[in-house]
Structures are given as structure tokens and as C-alpha cells.
Scaffold this active site. Structure first.
Site, short mmCIF file in Angstrom:
data_model
loop_
_atom_site.label_atom_id
_atom_site.label_comp_id
_atom_site.label_asym_id
_atom_site.label_seq_id
_atom_site.Cartn_x
_atom_site.Cartn_y
_atom_site.Cartn_z
N ARG A 284 0.88 -1.18 0.00
CA ARG A 284 0.00 0.00 0.00
C ARG A 284 0.91 1.22 0.00
NH1 ARG A 284 -0.91 2.39 4.62
NH2 ARG A 284 -1.08 0.59 5.99
N HIS A 288 -3.30 4.11 5.15
CA HIS A 288 -4.32 3.07 5.34
C HIS A 288 -5.71 3.63 5.01
CE1 HIS A 288 -6.79 -0.02 7.15
NE2 HIS A 288 -7.36 0.91 7.88
N TYR A 297 4.98 4.96 11.13
CA TYR A 297 5.35 3.55 11.33
C TYR A 297 6.13 2.91 10.17
CZ TYR A 297 0.95 2.98 8.69
OH TYR A 297 -0.05 3.06 7.76
C1 LIG Z 1 -13.39 -6.45 13.29
C2 LIG Z 1 -12.60 -5.19 13.08
N1 LIG Z 1 -11.55 -4.92 13.87
C3 LIG Z 1 -10.82 -3.80 13.69
C4 LIG Z 1 -11.17 -2.91 12.70
C5 LIG Z 1 -10.32 -1.66 12.47
N2 LIG Z 1 -9.58 -1.87 11.22
C6 LIG Z 1 -9.98 -1.35 10.06
S1 LIG Z 1 -9.00 -1.79 8.79
C7 LIG Z 1 -7.97 -2.65 9.80
C8 LIG Z 1 -6.75 -3.34 9.26
C9 LIG Z 1 -7.04 -4.37 8.26
O1 LIG Z 1 -5.86 -4.74 7.60
P1 LIG Z 1 -5.83 -5.77 6.43
O2 LIG Z 1 -6.81 -6.85 6.67
O3 LIG Z 1 -4.42 -6.15 6.23
O4 LIG Z 1 -6.37 -4.96 5.17
P2 LIG Z 1 -5.89 -3.60 4.53
O5 LIG Z 1 -6.60 -2.51 5.30
O6 LIG Z 1 -4.40 -3.51 4.66
O7 LIG Z 1 -6.33 -3.63 3.12
C10 LIG Z 1 -8.43 -2.60 11.12
C11 LIG Z 1 -7.74 -3.26 12.25
C12 LIG Z 1 -12.29 -3.20 11.92
N3 LIG Z 1 -12.70 -2.40 10.94
N4 LIG Z 1 -12.98 -4.36 12.10
#
Ligand SMILES: Cc1ncc(C[n+]2csc(CCOP(=O)(O)OP(=O)(O)O)c2C)c(N)n1
Length: 388
Positions: A284, A288, A297
Site C-alpha cells: 500500500r 491506510h 510507522y
Molecule cells: C473487526 C474489526 N476490527 C478492527 C477494525 C479496524 N480496522 C480497520 S482496517 C484494519 C486493518 C485491516 O488490515 P488488512 O486486513 O491487512 O487490510 P488492509 O486494510 O491492509 O487492506 C483494522 C484493524 C475493523 N474495521 N474491524
């Protein structure tokens, strides 16, 4: 008693910061994709040089459309970030750097198939027929933006990480029970693999031989958590075989590798072979979401390394080498895409004159007291003069 081995990955992760999750070149020279071998697949390297033995046959019109959609995806992405900064968008999850992963996985999926996207999938959504202004409305908080366009076999996405994967398996199981010919493709991030529900989804899919392709877009981070701190193995495709799911690790910045691998997984699903897992190793490039500051980070050097692996520049070189593109056309496509996005922004602005009032609706039949209070405060702010 013999020592229990298997700590090789841990040893490797200790020495391998996120910046070095670069695909190895084992795929070069391969003629077909062997799902289940867990090897890295790359067909087009960072310099745009193609491995002719593995090069897929794709007609020129399709190659052109793939390239254009990647460029359009980036134009939408950058515009959406700017609009959020200017207060026109609630929030947004940019995907710069993941264009090859997105368009490569969705290109072989047919209209009769189903797609269950994560929240970072707007590139694939554009390919499937979502409009740009629809996506602007969605991220702007307007309910109508969430509606799946008529005739598009997509599920709505959810921000709750990993929550769209089990429903996607349910759709695939239903397809199999009815004897339909369609398949399901769903994608998610590396962080989603830490959700228990994703293990349930893998197990159901394997046991019921559901016709589904899981694409894990390993972009190195779950918000600020690097993959080394998230998982016991940084090679996430290794999870699949434990469930009985053939899996493969692909250079996600190589659109040709994504296409070839997804095609193989789709064929497997369509012919009754059941699920496959594709780990697309990508990065990415930006934040985020618009609420994140990645400088906190990760280092500039790490980002620069990945910028040199830009999936669009790589594909551009390939098309230039094949004589399917020239610099004048590259320039024209860039301008056309920019124009398309600006025109969509104008249509969005006509619709979005007033801020969305429905952002607290549709989740609960009866809002919990805390959210009810937030809703009242929000609507009062909108009603106060000058907030619009
Ligand atoms: C169940 C849940 N826990 C925490 C969050 C907060 N949150 C939003 S995106 C994210 C990270 C997800 O990372 P990844 O699965 O690697 O996908 P990316 O965002 O990098 O595409 C988190 C922890 C959430 N939306 N849902």
C-alpha cells in the site's frame, strides 16, 4: 524426544522487515501455475521484462482495457484523497500500488460470477461496473452509493474486517448445491487472516468444495501493524494447505501473474475442484485511510523501494515493448481518465449539495443510546447555519 522443528519462518521474519517482503523470482520459466506449490509466481519483472514461457495469451483490446482501468483506478484514488482533504468525503481507503492485484484478479471473473470485495477494492469494483460517482457517494456517506449497480453480481462490502468472507463462502456453497456454473471471488487483507471467522470460512469452503477463490492482498500492513507482528509466518499462503486448500504466492504487482494465477484458480473452482487461496504480495503506497499517517510507522526508504516496483509503470513498459502503446497514447489515456473523474465529481457534487443525514441509519433497527446521542449531535450540527 526429537526437537519439534518448523521455526524456520520465525527465524526468517526476524531478519526480514516488511520492506523486504519482495516476491522471489521462482516463477520465471514456469509454463503453468501449480496451485498448492506455495511458490512465488512472477511473469513480468520490475523492469517490464516478460518471461515468455509463462506469458498468457490476452488479446490487445483486453490488454489495453486492463491498462486503462489501472490508470483510471489511480486517478479515482488520488482525486478521492484530495476531496476528503477538502471536506467533500467522509473517509476513504486508498489503494495506490495495488492496481495490478485488483485488476489482475478481477479480469478473468465473468459477469455471471460473484465478487465479494473488501473495502479497498474500488479498482475491481470499477471493472465490475460500479460508477465513479457511485463510489464517491458511497465514501461520502450517502446510502445510494452502497447499492450494488443493477445487473452486477457483487456483494456490498463491509468495513468490519473479514466479515464479508463467510457470506461469500455461503454464496459459493449455494451455487454448488444448485448446480450453477458460477464461481465466487473474494478478497481481503493480510490482517483479515487474523480474524477467527476467516478460518471458519476456509474450513467450510474446503469441506463443501465451494467454488470460491480467496485472494489475500498482502500489502505488508494492517493499518500500522507490520505482517511480522501479525502472523507467525509471513508467507500467508502457507495457511491454505492446513485447511486442504491449494494455495499459491504471487507477485501482486505483476498483473500478468495475477491473471494467470486467478484463471487457474477459477478453472479449478468451476470444474468442481473447490477453493483456492492466492496470496498477492503487494504494497500500500499511501495511507491506510485518510485518518492515518504512515510516516509514523514506516520509513521513506521502504516506500521508495516499493515505488520502484510500481505495477502501472511495469505494465506500461511491457505494452511499450510489445508495440501496443506509445508515449502519446499514455499521455492521452492519463488525460482522459482525469477528465472522466472530474466529470464524475461534478455529477457527485450536484447530488451531494447537502451533507448525508443517513450515516447512522440501516445498521440497527433501534439505535443503542450512545449512537442515538451521537446522531442527535451530528444532525444538530448539520442544522446549524453554516455547517453545510
Ligand atoms: C473487526 C474489526 N476490527 C478492527 C477494525 C479496524 N480496522 C480497520 S482496517 C484494519 C486493518 C485491516 O488490515 P488488512 O486486513 O491487512 O487490510 P488492509 O486494510 O491492509 O487492506 C483494522 C484493524 C475493523 N474495521 N474491524
Amino acid at each position: 524426544m526429537p526437537a519439534i522443528s518448523g521455526d524456520e519462518d520465525r527465524a526468517m521474519t526476524a531478519d526480514r522487515p516488511a520492506a523486504t517482503i519482495a516476491p522471489r523470482k521462482k516463477g520465471m520459466g514456469r509454463k503453468r501455475i501449480d496451485l498448492g506449490e506455495l511458490e512465488d509466481v512472477q511473469i513480468l519483472n520490475e523492469h517490464g521484462v516478460v518471461d515468455e514461457a509463462s506469458e498468457p495469451t490476452i488479446d490487445g483490446t483486453d490488454l489495453f482495457r486492463i491498462y486503462r482501468t489501472m490508470v483510471l483506478t489511480r486517478a479515482v484514488d488520488r482525486r478521492m484523497v484530495n476531496m476528503q482533504r477538502q471536506g467533500e468525503m467522509g473517509t476513504f481507503a486508498p489503494g495506490e500500488g495495488q492496481e495490478a492485484t485488483q485488476i489482475g484478479q478481477i479480469f478473468p471473473v465473468t459477469d455471471k460470477d460473484w465478487f465479494s470485495p473488501s473495502y479497498r477494492s474500488f479498482g475491481a469494483q470499477l471493472w465490475r461496473g460500479w460508477t465513479i460517482e457511485g463510489l464517491l457517494l458511497l465514501w461520502g456517506g450517502y446510502f445510494e452509493g452502497f447499492e450494488v449497480p443493477a445487473g452486477v453480481n457483487d456483494l456490498p462490502f463491509s468495513i468490519v474486517v473479514g466479515s464479508h468472507i463467510l457470506p461469500a463462502v455461503g454464496v459459493a456453497m449455494g451455487i454448488r448445491m444448485r448446480g450453477d456454473d458460477a464461481i465466487v471471488l473474494t478478497n481481503f487483507g493480510d490482517g483479515a487472516l487474523s480474524q477467527g471467522v476467516v478460518s471458519e470460512a476456509f474450513n467450510f469452503a474446503a469441506v463443501y468444495k465451494a467454488p470460491i477463490v480467496f485472494v489475500c492482498e498482502n500489502n505488508g500492513y494492517a493499518i500500522s501493524t507490520p505482517i511480522e507482528h501479525q502472523a507467525g509466518t509471513i508467507e500467508l499462503a502457507r495457511r491454505g494447505p492446513g485447511f486442504g486448500i491449494p494455495s499459491v504466492r504471487v507477485d501482486g504487482n505483476d498483473v500478468l501473474a495475477m491473471i494467470v494465477t486467478t484463471r487457474a484458480a477459477l478453472e479449478r473452482a468451476r470444474s468442481g475442484g473447490g477453493p483456492s487461496l492466492i496470496e498477492a504480495v503487494t504494497y500500500r503506497m499511501s495511507a491506510h485511510t485518510t485518518a492515518d499517517d504512515p510516516k509514523v510507522y514506516r520509513s521513506e526508504e521502504e516506500v521508495a523501494k516499493w515505488r520502484a516496483r510500481c505495477p502501472i509503470a511495469r505494465f506500461e513498459k511491457y505494452l511499450l515493448n510489445k508495440g501496443l502503446l506509445d508515449h502519446k497514447t499514455i499521455d492521452r489515456i492519463g488525460k482522459e481518465c482525469e477528465q472522466e473523474v472530474r466529470a464524475a465529481r461534478e455529477r457527485f457534487r450536484k447530488r451531494a449539495k447537502a451533507r448525508p443525514r443517513e450515516v447512522f441509519d440501516f445498521m440497527f433497527q433501534k439505535l443503542p443510546a450512545e449512537l442515538e446521542a451521537q446522531k442527535r449531535e451530528y444532525l444538530a450540527r448539520l442544522d446549524r447555519k453554516g455547517v453545510e
